[in-house]
Design an enzyme around this catalytic site. Structure first.
Site, PDB file in Angstrom:
ATOM      1  N   LYS A 216       0.867  -1.180   0.000  1.00 15.57           N
ATOM      2  CA  LYS A 216       0.000   0.000   0.000  1.00 15.57           C
ATOM      3  C   LYS A 216       0.908   1.236   0.000  1.00 15.57           C
ATOM      4  O   LYS A 216       0.731   2.183   0.775  1.00 15.57           O
ATOM      5  CB  LYS A 216      -0.898  -0.078   1.255  1.00 15.57           C
ATOM      6  CG  LYS A 216      -2.013   0.905   1.310  1.00 15.57           C
ATOM      7  CD  LYS A 216      -3.126   0.641   0.313  1.00 15.57           C
ATOM      8  CE  LYS A 216      -4.106   1.800   0.333  1.00 15.57           C
ATOM      9  NZ  LYS A 216      -4.992   1.846  -0.820  1.00 15.57           N
ATOM     10  N   ASP A 267      -5.241  -2.846  -2.546  1.00 13.20           N
ATOM     11  CA  ASP A 267      -6.680  -2.833  -2.847  1.00 13.20           C
ATOM     12  C   ASP A 267      -6.935  -3.289  -4.277  1.00 13.20           C
ATOM     13  O   ASP A 267      -7.867  -4.045  -4.555  1.00 13.20           O
ATOM     14  CB  ASP A 267      -7.299  -1.449  -2.576  1.00 13.20           C
ATOM     15  CG  ASP A 267      -6.419  -0.308  -3.042  1.00 13.20           C
ATOM     16  OD1 ASP A 267      -5.293  -0.181  -2.511  1.00 13.20           O
ATOM     17  OD2 ASP A 267      -6.824   0.435  -3.921  1.00 13.20           O
ATOM     18  N   ASP A 291      -2.528 -11.348   5.337  1.00 11.69           N
ATOM     19  CA  ASP A 291      -3.565 -11.914   6.193  1.00 11.69           C
ATOM     20  C   ASP A 291      -4.909 -11.835   5.467  1.00 11.69           C
ATOM     21  O   ASP A 291      -5.635 -12.828   5.325  1.00 11.69           O
ATOM     22  CB  ASP A 291      -3.592 -11.089   7.490  1.00 11.69           C
ATOM     23  CG  ASP A 291      -4.398 -11.746   8.585  1.00 11.69           C
ATOM     24  OD1 ASP A 291      -4.750 -12.919   8.433  1.00 11.69           O
ATOM     25  OD2 ASP A 291      -4.678 -11.075   9.593  1.00 11.69           O
TER      26      ASP A 291
END
Ligand code: NAP
Length: 401
Positions: A216, A267, A291
């Site tokens: 990210k 994302d 995760d």
């Protein structure tokens, strides 16, 4: 046959024909699952070696069984035996409500420095899945297992520590809303690069086409963004002749004969795995991204019942069910043992007994193709026959390649 411990020298496993492998059967449905899994493992090892090899399983206790026997949820002896034998396998363990004990997973991860959580995700023909073409997803996720949120430091909103940090940050020119909670996620070059190295090595050894760094970094430049940069850096410095950045391949197309190193923002990766799954193979991720992605990928191909996992370091590894203890089914000989069985297949692959891993996978494919499956799969597979945990194991053994 009497067993011998597995050793690790110069980055390689030294596996005797009769390795001693500690196991924790687990709580709840753990004993049902372990009984079935062990029969599959023993049959696969016997079949692929013509009886020359055999595992000596050594039980160690943890969780409720340990608590009942010793008054301790996680006896030191369990940790010692696993450390001495280097490779272990475990069923699910109850997490006691109210806390008070160290999590076994966290303890093992720290003790043995199991810095990669490895989760292969593939579809088995016939398994009901929520997408139209589940077979297009075939990835192996290498998730960093020590840093990021697992090393996270948090201070409660309005605590003295949080307020002190906010004041300190303001002195550094950063604005934080008064009264905020503070969380810190540490990520290092060392921790990120050794994870990416493991992922690239796997891609090279397994002949996989690409490694995608999932981050990210558009928002968190010095942690997530650094993960990406450190990943490209180590790909170049350690595997310069075996890898190529996607940007140098002409839009990532064409066969370069090298492992293509790509990166994607986390994302967007969730979309990509649904819309263009075939373009991804090995994923290397920081802890939290991995995760989320691991469970999302498992759901995409039919759920956690057939999702294996391993926590792997250098010279140590612990394989485990990725689901919990499902206590309402305990002792009913009903639950799907597939997650532990496939985790065992991963373990044998890692130890160089690839033929055992392949035989087990063929066994599972055969049992599913024959429509003899446990309740969780049978309830969604028209025409399938629901069988017990132990009969599912029989069906797998019948179909071992
Ligand atoms: P869970 O045990 O994973 O079970 C939730 C539901 O998932 C089950 O009721 C069942 O669904 C389905 N399921 C789980 N394992 C399955 C399998 N092998 N085959 C088929 N279906 C399966 O989650 P939980 O009830 O939240 O947790 C129970 C305990 O396990 C807690 O103490 C938790 O802390 C612990 N836990 C341990 C681990 C671990 O040791 N790695 C991981 C997660 C949770 P249906 O009801 O639809 O049949």
């Amino acid at each position: 046959m009497s067993g011998t411990p597995i050793q690790y020298r110069d980055g390689r496993w030294i596996v005797p024909d009769t390795p001693i492998i500690p196991f924790i059967e687990g709580d709840g449905t753990g004993p049902d699952i372990w009984r079935a899994s062990r029969r599959v493992f023993d049959a696969a090892v016997r079949k692929t070696s013509g009886g020359k090899r055999a595992v000596e399983w050594r039980e160690v206790v943890a969780g409720e069984k340990a608590f009942k026997a010793t008054g301790n949820w996680l006896p030191e002896e369990t940790l010692d035996v696993i450390r001495a034998h280097r490779v272990a396998i475990k069923g699910p363990l109850t997490t006691p409500v109210g806390g008070g004990i160290r999590s076994l997973n966290v303890a093992l991860r720290q003790l043995l420095d199991l810095y990669a959580c490895v989760r292969p995700v593939r579809w088995f023909k016939g398994v009901p899945a929520p997408v139209k073409e589940p077979g297009k997803l075939n990835v192996i996720i290498f998730r960093e297992n020590i840093e990021d949120v697992y090393a996270g430091i948090e201070f409660q909103a309005e605590s003295k520590e949080a307020n002190d940090l906010i004041a300190r940050l303001e002195a550094l020119g950063k604005k934080v809303r008064a009264g905020s909670a503070i969380g810190i996620k540490p990520m290092s070059r060392f921790g990120s690069q050794r994870l990416v190295v493991k992922a690239i090595r796997h891609a090279i050894d397994a002949g996989r086409p690409s490694v995608t760094l999932v981050h990210k970094g558009n928002i968190m430049k010095f942690t997530e963004g650094a993960f990406r940069d450190w990943g490209y850096e180590v790909a170049k410095t350690q595997f310069g002749d075996r890898t190529i950045p996607e940007a140098e391949t002409g839009a990532g197309k064409g066969d370069t004969g090298r492992v293509v190193i790509k990166d994607r923002i986390a994302d967007s990766m969730f979309q990509q795995l649904l819309l263009r799954p075939a373009e991804y193979s090995v994923l290397a991720t920081p802890n939290l991204n991995g995760d989320y992605l691991s469970d999302a990928c498992a759901a995409q191909v039919g759920g956690l019942g057939l999702a294996p996992g391993g926590n792997v370091g250098d010279g140590y590894a612990v394989y485990e069910a990725t689901h919990g203890t499902a206590p309402k089914y305990a002792g009913l000989d009903k639950i799907n043992p597939g997650s532990v069985i496939l985790s065992g297949a991963m373990m044998f692959e890692e130890l160089g007994w690839s033929e055992v891993g392949r035989a087990i996978i063929a066994g599972i494919e055969g049992a599913i193709a024959a429509g003899r499956v446990t309740y969780d799969l049978a309830r969604q597979m028209p025409g399938a026959t629901e069988v017990s945990t132990s009969t599912f194991a029989d069906a797998i053994i019948e179909h071992l390649a």
